[in-house]
Design a protein around this motif. Structure first.
Motif, PDB file in Angstrom:
ATOM      1  N   LEU A  64       0.991  -1.171   0.055  1.00  0.00           N
ATOM      2  CA  LEU A  64       0.154  -0.043  -0.004  1.00  0.00           C
ATOM      3  C   LEU A  64       0.930   1.193  -0.099  1.00  0.00           C
ATOM      4  O   LEU A  64       0.613   2.218  -0.766  1.00  0.00           O
ATOM      5  CB  LEU A  64      -0.837  -0.078   1.431  1.00  0.00           C
ATOM      6  N   ALA A  65       1.880   1.118   0.890  1.00  0.00           N
ATOM      7  CA  ALA A  65       2.736   2.383   1.037  1.00  0.00           C
ATOM      8  C   ALA A  65       3.623   2.582  -0.564  1.00  0.00           C
ATOM      9  O   ALA A  65       3.609   3.630  -1.024  1.00  0.00           O
ATOM     10  CB  ALA A  65       3.993   2.367   2.102  1.00  0.00           C
ATOM     11  N   GLY A  66       3.997   1.670  -1.160  1.00  0.00           N
ATOM     12  CA  GLY A  66       4.467   1.385  -2.495  1.00  0.00           C
ATOM     13  C   GLY A  66       3.722   2.251  -3.600  1.00  0.00           C
ATOM     14  O   GLY A  66       4.017   2.976  -4.337  1.00  0.00           O
ATOM     15  N   SER A  67       2.237   1.790  -3.461  1.00  0.00           N
ATOM     16  CA  SER A  67       1.411   2.270  -4.574  1.00  0.00           C
ATOM     17  C   SER A  67       1.302   3.580  -4.322  1.00  0.00           C
ATOM     18  O   SER A  67       0.899   4.347  -5.201  1.00  0.00           O
ATOM     19  CB  SER A  67       0.142   1.423  -4.402  1.00  0.00           C
ATOM     20  N   ALA A  68       1.039   4.225  -3.085  1.00  0.00           N
ATOM     21  CA  ALA A  68       0.770   5.653  -2.661  1.00  0.00           C
ATOM     22  C   ALA A  68       2.146   6.267  -3.245  1.00  0.00           C
ATOM     23  O   ALA A  68       2.063   7.701  -3.750  1.00  0.00           O
ATOM     24  CB  ALA A  68       0.571   5.936  -1.461  1.00  0.00           C
ATOM     25  N   GLU A  69       3.142   5.810  -3.048  1.00  0.00           N
ATOM     26  CA  GLU A  69       4.434   6.630  -3.320  1.00  0.00           C
ATOM     27  C   GLU A  69       4.555   6.610  -4.900  1.00  0.00           C
ATOM     28  O   GLU A  69       5.027   7.763  -5.686  1.00  0.00           O
ATOM     29  CB  GLU A  69       5.799   5.743  -2.929  1.00  0.00           C
ATOM     30  N   VAL A  70       4.213   5.390  -5.742  1.00  0.00           N
ATOM     31  CA  VAL A  70       4.040   5.552  -6.923  1.00  0.00           C
ATOM     32  C   VAL A  70       3.145   6.382  -7.727  1.00  0.00           C
ATOM     33  O   VAL A  70       3.155   7.334  -8.642  1.00  0.00           O
ATOM     34  CB  VAL A  70       3.639   4.282  -7.498  1.00  0.00           C
ATOM     35  N   LEU A  71       1.921   6.522  -6.817  1.00  0.00           N
ATOM     36  CA  LEU A  71       0.882   7.657  -7.413  1.00  0.00           C
ATOM     37  C   LEU A  71       1.229   8.949  -7.047  1.00  0.00           C
ATOM     38  O   LEU A  71       0.819   9.834  -7.880  1.00  0.00           O
ATOM     39  CB  LEU A  71      -0.276   7.127  -6.424  1.00  0.00           C
ATOM     40  N   ARG A  72       2.133   9.369  -6.390  1.00  0.00           N
ATOM     41  CA  ARG A  72       2.644  10.587  -5.944  1.00  0.00           C
ATOM     42  C   ARG A  72       3.231  11.351  -7.312  1.00  0.00           C
ATOM     43  O   ARG A  72       3.269  12.447  -7.386  1.00  0.00           O
ATOM     44  CB  ARG A  72       3.499  10.776  -4.765  1.00  0.00           C
ATOM     45  N   HIS A  73       3.646  10.459  -8.026  1.00  0.00           N
ATOM     46  CA  HIS A  73       4.630  10.778  -9.100  1.00  0.00           C
ATOM     47  C   HIS A  73       3.888  10.692 -10.574  1.00  0.00           C
ATOM     48  O   HIS A  73       4.431  10.987 -11.402  1.00  0.00           O
ATOM     49  CB  HIS A  73       6.035  10.235  -9.097  1.00  0.00           C
ATOM     50  N   ARG A  74       2.852  10.118 -10.468  1.00  0.00           N
ATOM     51  CA  ARG A  74       2.070   9.841 -11.677  1.00  0.00           C
ATOM     52  C   ARG A  74       1.441  11.022 -12.176  1.00  0.00           C
ATOM     53  O   ARG A  74       0.920  12.198 -11.293  1.00  0.00           O
ATOM     54  CB  ARG A  74       0.910   8.685 -11.449  1.00  0.00           C
ATOM     55  N   ASP A  75       1.242  11.374 -13.463  1.00  0.00           N
ATOM     56  CA  ASP A  75       0.749  12.328 -14.213  1.00  0.00           C
ATOM     57  C   ASP A  75      -1.072  12.307 -13.945  1.00  0.00           C
ATOM     58  O   ASP A  75      -1.362  11.378 -14.165  1.00  0.00           O
ATOM     59  CB  ASP A  75       0.917  12.656 -15.715  1.00  0.00           C
ATOM     60  N   VAL A  76      -1.549  13.501 -13.411  1.00  0.00           N
ATOM     61  CA  VAL A  76      -2.795  13.139 -13.107  1.00  0.00           C
ATOM     62  C   VAL A  76      -3.850  12.874 -14.235  1.00  0.00           C
ATOM     63  O   VAL A  76      -4.882  12.365 -14.124  1.00  0.00           O
ATOM     64  CB  VAL A  76      -3.382  14.692 -12.222  1.00  0.00           C
ATOM     65  N   ALA A 303       3.342  14.945  -6.303  1.00  0.00           N
ATOM     66  CA  ALA A 303       4.551  15.294  -5.665  1.00  0.00           C
ATOM     67  C   ALA A 303       4.838  16.704  -6.206  1.00  0.00           C
ATOM     68  O   ALA A 303       5.765  17.499  -5.519  1.00  0.00           O
ATOM     69  CB  ALA A 303       5.751  14.335  -6.245  1.00  0.00           C
ATOM     70  N   ALA A 304       4.494  17.033  -7.394  1.00  0.00           N
ATOM     71  CA  ALA A 304       4.590  18.243  -7.942  1.00  0.00           C
ATOM     72  C   ALA A 304       3.895  19.474  -7.048  1.00  0.00           C
ATOM     73  O   ALA A 304       4.342  20.610  -6.688  1.00  0.00           O
ATOM     74  CB  ALA A 304       4.283  18.629  -9.256  1.00  0.00           C
ATOM     75  N   LEU A 305       2.595  19.032  -6.540  1.00  0.00           N
ATOM     76  CA  LEU A 305       2.049  19.926  -5.738  1.00  0.00           C
ATOM     77  C   LEU A 305       2.667  20.458  -4.454  1.00  0.00           C
ATOM     78  O   LEU A 305       2.521  21.234  -3.770  1.00  0.00           O
ATOM     79  CB  LEU A 305       0.507  19.594  -5.628  1.00  0.00           C
ATOM     80  N   GLU A 306       3.339  19.053  -4.077  1.00  0.00           N
ATOM     81  CA  GLU A 306       3.713  19.059  -2.546  1.00  0.00           C
ATOM     82  C   GLU A 306       4.850  19.901  -2.751  1.00  0.00           C
ATOM     83  O   GLU A 306       5.404  20.715  -1.847  1.00  0.00           O
ATOM     84  CB  GLU A 306       4.435  17.747  -2.094  1.00  0.00           C
ATOM     85  N   SER A 307       5.721  19.887  -3.876  1.00  0.00           N
ATOM     86  CA  SER A 307       6.722  20.896  -4.187  1.00  0.00           C
ATOM     87  C   SER A 307       6.214  22.603  -4.177  1.00  0.00           C
ATOM     88  O   SER A 307       6.935  23.513  -3.660  1.00  0.00           O
ATOM     89  CB  SER A 307       7.722  20.590  -5.434  1.00  0.00           C
ATOM     90  N   LEU A 308       5.284  22.401  -4.884  1.00  0.00           N
ATOM     91  CA  LEU A 308       4.714  24.018  -4.828  1.00  0.00           C
ATOM     92  C   LEU A 308       4.236  24.516  -3.607  1.00  0.00           C
ATOM     93  O   LEU A 308       4.651  25.705  -3.310  1.00  0.00           O
ATOM     94  CB  LEU A 308       3.373  23.732  -5.857  1.00  0.00           C
ATOM     95  N   ALA A 309       3.642  23.695  -2.736  1.00  0.00           N
ATOM     96  CA  ALA A 309       3.355  24.129  -1.311  1.00  0.00           C
ATOM     97  C   ALA A 309       4.653  24.465  -0.589  1.00  0.00           C
ATOM     98  O   ALA A 309       4.695  25.583   0.098  1.00  0.00           O
ATOM     99  CB  ALA A 309       2.882  23.002  -0.682  1.00  0.00           C
ATOM    100  N   ALA A 310       5.851  23.817  -0.834  1.00  0.00           N
ATOM    101  CA  ALA A 310       7.049  24.187  -0.224  1.00  0.00           C
ATOM    102  C   ALA A 310       7.670  25.546  -0.832  1.00  0.00           C
ATOM    103  O   ALA A 310       8.072  26.213  -0.023  1.00  0.00           O
ATOM    104  CB  ALA A 310       8.025  23.029  -0.489  1.00  0.00           C
ATOM    105  N   VAL A 311       7.456  25.660  -2.236  1.00  0.00           N
ATOM    106  CA  VAL A 311       7.768  27.049  -2.618  1.00  0.00           C
ATOM    107  C   VAL A 311       7.039  28.057  -1.946  1.00  0.00           C
ATOM    108  O   VAL A 311       7.534  29.377  -1.599  1.00  0.00           O
ATOM    109  CB  VAL A 311       7.591  27.117  -4.207  1.00  0.00           C
ATOM    110  N   VAL A 312       5.590  27.898  -1.979  1.00  0.00           N
ATOM    111  CA  VAL A 312       4.681  28.837  -1.395  1.00  0.00           C
ATOM    112  C   VAL A 312       5.128  29.459  -0.076  1.00  0.00           C
ATOM    113  O   VAL A 312       4.954  30.366   0.479  1.00  0.00           O
ATOM    114  CB  VAL A 312       3.186  28.455  -1.512  1.00  0.00           C
ATOM    115  N   ARG A 313       5.432  28.171   0.907  1.00  0.00           N
ATOM    116  CA  ARG A 313       6.039  28.324   2.148  1.00  0.00           C
ATOM    117  C   ARG A 313       7.398  29.074   2.296  1.00  0.00           C
ATOM    118  O   ARG A 313       7.611  29.500   3.394  1.00  0.00           O
ATOM    119  CB  ARG A 313       5.950  27.071   2.787  1.00  0.00           C
ATOM    120  N   GLY A 314       8.148  29.327   1.170  1.00  0.00           N
ATOM    121  CA  GLY A 314       9.096  29.802   1.170  1.00  0.00           C
ATOM    122  C   GLY A 314      10.276  28.872   1.548  1.00  0.00           C
ATOM    123  O   GLY A 314      11.386  29.478   1.839  1.00  0.00           O
TER     124      GLY A 314
END
Length: 318
Positions: A64-76, A303-314
């Protein structure tokens, strides 16, 4: 009665009888009941057996953890219905807050500038006797975050995920969300629903231009005239989530982006198509907007949205 020598012995006999045979009854009851430690072992074994059987029936935790990690990097845009539902659950627990800034307000602190008023009051309270200097420092508060989400036809595969990302961001106290397409619509109130599905239904009812054209320059000018000058964009972190396709005059978009850059603290552009191999910002709208963009990031996956959140946070500036 044969054990009693007189009438006075009857009361004493009743007490001894009750004490002896009552204790025996409790002893027999305790002997028939299983020990407490045994009961605990039985309960623990039953729980472990249920857990083991449940694990045998379902997929292991590592998979389950592996599938969630793969999903994080999949194109929506490439996800099926099951994967989109899993993505929605992951976005429901997302969080977004803006970069902090120093406010004009001050609060007492151990280190910082000397607070003359509090120091004088402390001296007066002590009758002029020496006292410790009182200090204060400026407080920090998150900057306002403004999200402009493109809901035009070219952004249809990403619109739901981006709006759910905006819903997570709207849980913060200083966040504004607008949709852009052929019209500008403020959807901050619709996204205030705690339930993501209710929020998405409210947004769907409020936005009249789903999967239409794109007028980025005109709508950005409308946003700045109506909201930007009133303070919504002033000093804020403005995030544009769009592929940059513009049907109008690119020069209008370029002029409004320069205007936005002067008002905002930071302008971030997230493009879902940026992650594709060989991508170059050749679209007229994207090419016109880029000179006024502080940070250009992907927006195609979790994963891209997580990176975007980090950029917004500075985090990229730390």
């Amino acid at each position: 009665m044969t054990l009693c020598g007189s009438q006075d012995d009857l009361e004493r006999y009743e007490r001894v009888f009750a004490a002896y045979f009552g204790a025996g009854e409790r002893a027999r009851h305790e002997a028939s009941a299983p020990p407490l430690s045994r009961l605990r072992l039985l309960v623990r074994d039953a729980a472990e057996s249920r857990t083991t059987s449940a694990d045998d029936e379902g997929p292991p935790t590592t998979s389950l953890a592996g599938s969630a990690e793969v999903l994080r990097h999949r194109d929506v845009a490439e996800l099926d219905a099951v994967e989109r539902e899993q993505l929605r659950r992951l976005l429901a627990v997302f969080a977004l807050r803006g970069e902090t800034r120093r406010s004009a307000r001050r609060r007492p602190a151990r280190r910082g500038d000397v607070d003359p008023r509090r120091t004088v009051r402390e001296l007066l309270r002590r009758g002029g006797e020496p006292a410790r200097l009182c200090r204060h420092r400026r407080t920090e508060r998150p900057r306002r975050v403004v999200l402009l989400v493109d809901v035009s036809g070219s952004m249809a595969p990403y619109a739901d995920a981006l709006l759910r990302f905006a819903h997570a961001a709207a849980r913060g106290p200083r966040t504004e969300v607008f949709t852009i397409g052929t019209r500008l619509t403020r959807v901050t109130r619709e996204l205030s629903h705690r339930d993501p599905d209710l929020a998405m239904r409210a947004v769907a009812a409020a936005v009249p231009d789903w999967r239409g054209g794109t007028r980025l320059g005109v709508l950005l000018r409308e946003f700045l005239n109506r909201w930007g000058q009133r303070g919504t964009a002033r000093g804020a972190v403005v995030v544009v989530l769009s592929d940059g396709w513009e049907r109008g005059d690119p020069e209008v978009l370029a002029a409004q982006m320069r205007r936005l850059r002067r008002l905002a603290h930071r302008v971030i552009w997230a493009n879902p198509r940026r992650a594709r191999p060989g991508y170059t910002p050749l679209a007229a709208g994207m090419a016109a907007a880029l000179p006024s963009v502080d940070t250009f990031v992907d927006g195609h996956s979790l994963a891209a949205l997580e990176s975007l959140a980090a950029v917004v946070r500075g985090a990229d500036r730390a």
